[in-house]
Design a protein around this motif. Structure first.
Motif, short mmCIF file in Angstrom:
data_model
loop_
_atom_site.label_atom_id
_atom_site.label_comp_id
_atom_site.label_asym_id
_atom_site.label_seq_id
_atom_site.Cartn_x
_atom_site.Cartn_y
_atom_site.Cartn_z
N ALA A 1 -10.95 -86.26 -10.74
CA ALA A 1 -11.05 -86.46 -9.29
C ALA A 1 -10.61 -87.85 -8.86
CB ALA A 1 -12.50 -86.23 -8.86
N ARG A 2 -10.38 -88.72 -9.82
CA ARG A 2 -9.98 -90.08 -9.44
C ARG A 2 -8.59 -90.08 -8.83
NH1 ARG A 2 -13.07 -94.68 -10.91
NH2 ARG A 2 -15.14 -93.83 -11.08
N PRO A 3 -8.43 -90.75 -7.70
CA PRO A 3 -7.10 -90.80 -7.09
C PRO A 3 -6.09 -91.38 -8.08
CG PRO A 3 -8.77 -91.79 -5.65
CD PRO A 3 -9.43 -91.51 -6.98
N GLY A 4 -4.95 -90.73 -8.12
CA GLY A 4 -3.89 -91.24 -8.97
C GLY A 4 -4.00 -90.84 -10.42
N CYS A 5 -5.05 -90.12 -10.76
CA CYS A 5 -5.23 -89.72 -12.15
C CYS A 5 -4.99 -88.22 -12.23
CB CYS A 5 -6.63 -90.06 -12.63
SG CYS A 5 -6.90 -89.62 -14.37
N TYR B 1 -18.38 -84.38 -9.49
CA TYR B 1 -17.02 -84.88 -9.53
C TYR B 1 -16.51 -84.69 -10.94
CZ TYR B 1 -17.67 -87.16 -5.07
OH TYR B 1 -17.89 -87.41 -3.74
N ASP B 2 -15.36 -84.07 -11.04
CA ASP B 2 -14.78 -83.88 -12.35
C ASP B 2 -14.05 -85.16 -12.76
OD1 ASP B 2 -15.66 -81.29 -12.22
OD2 ASP B 2 -13.76 -80.51 -11.47
N LEU B 3 -14.25 -85.54 -13.97
CA LEU B 3 -13.60 -86.76 -14.46
C LEU B 3 -12.96 -86.50 -15.81
CD1 LEU B 3 -16.38 -89.41 -13.74
CD2 LEU B 3 -14.27 -89.05 -12.44
N CYS B 4 -11.85 -87.17 -16.05
CA CYS B 4 -11.25 -87.10 -17.37
C CYS B 4 -12.11 -87.94 -18.32
CB CYS B 4 -9.82 -87.62 -17.34
SG CYS B 4 -9.68 -89.38 -16.99
N VAL B 5 -11.82 -87.82 -19.59
CA VAL B 5 -12.67 -88.50 -20.55
C VAL B 5 -12.62 -90.02 -20.36
CG1 VAL B 5 -10.92 -88.57 -22.38
CG2 VAL B 5 -13.35 -88.57 -22.98
N ASN B 6 -11.45 -90.54 -20.01
CA ASN B 6 -11.35 -91.99 -19.83
C ASN B 6 -12.18 -92.47 -18.66
OD1 ASN B 6 -9.60 -92.34 -21.97
ND2 ASN B 6 -7.81 -91.89 -20.70
N HIS B 7 -12.06 -91.76 -17.55
CA HIS B 7 -12.81 -92.20 -16.38
C HIS B 7 -14.30 -91.93 -16.55
CE1 HIS B 7 -8.93 -92.46 -13.95
NE2 HIS B 7 -9.49 -93.64 -13.92
N ALA B 8 -14.65 -90.88 -17.27
CA ALA B 8 -16.07 -90.63 -17.53
C ALA B 8 -16.64 -91.76 -18.38
CB ALA B 8 -16.26 -89.29 -18.23
N ASN B 9 -15.87 -92.17 -19.39
CA ASN B 9 -16.36 -93.22 -20.27
C ASN B 9 -16.45 -94.57 -19.57
OD1 ASN B 9 -16.59 -91.46 -22.39
ND2 ASN B 9 -14.63 -91.98 -23.29
N SER B 10 -15.55 -94.79 -18.63
CA SER B 10 -15.52 -96.10 -18.00
C SER B 10 -16.20 -96.10 -16.64
CB SER B 10 -14.06 -96.55 -17.84
OG SER B 10 -13.39 -95.70 -16.94
N LEU B 11 -16.87 -95.00 -16.32
CA LEU B 11 -17.51 -94.91 -15.01
C LEU B 11 -18.51 -96.04 -14.80
CD1 LEU B 11 -18.00 -93.09 -12.46
CD2 LEU B 11 -19.96 -92.22 -13.71
N GLY B 12 -18.31 -96.75 -13.75
CA GLY B 12 -19.26 -97.80 -13.42
C GLY B 12 -20.16 -97.34 -12.29
N VAL B 13 -21.33 -97.85 -12.22
CA VAL B 13 -22.23 -97.49 -11.13
C VAL B 13 -22.63 -98.75 -10.38
CG1 VAL B 13 -23.09 -95.45 -12.33
CG2 VAL B 13 -24.32 -97.61 -12.57
N PRO B 14 -22.97 -98.60 -9.12
CA PRO B 14 -23.38 -99.77 -8.34
C PRO B 14 -24.60 -100.42 -8.98
CG PRO B 14 -23.07 -97.84 -6.92
CD PRO B 14 -23.00 -97.36 -8.35
#
Ligand code: ZN
Length: 91
Positions: A23-27, A58-71
């Motif tokens: 779901a990340r823009p550009g990914c 939100y669906d995320l690829c493995v990279n974005h899931a691993n690097s997901l940051g939270v506030p």
């Protein structure tokens, strides 16, 4: 156990089924995890990709899931299962 959810049945392959993408823009990686969050509890969870495509996730690829940051102030819980039993196999 007691639920009578229909299984595959006679349904033919549904042409609408296609890989879900991050779901990340550009990914345009294929999603492998679903992120959900609870605003009130300031919590986020990362799970294995939800096959039902929950509208709250939100669906995320493995990279974005691993690097997901939270506030700051939020918790992040990764509930994915270990990727495979082949990891750390002793030969
Ligand atoms: Zn991505």
């Amino acid at each position: 156990m007691g639920s009578c959810r229909p299984t595959h049945g006679n349904r033919r392959a549904d042409p609408a089924i296609r890989p879900r993408l991050c779901a990340r823009p550009g990914c345009d990686e294929v999603a492998s995890a679903t992120m959900t969050y609870d605003y009130g509890n300031r919590s986020t969870w990362i799970d294995q990709l939800d096959p039902d495509s929950s509208p709250a996730g939100y669906d995320l690829c493995v990279n974005h899931a691993n690097s997901l940051g939270v506030p700051s102030g939020w918790s992040r819980t990764d509930r994915r299962e270990p990727p495979s039993p082949f990891e750390r196999v002793a030969v």
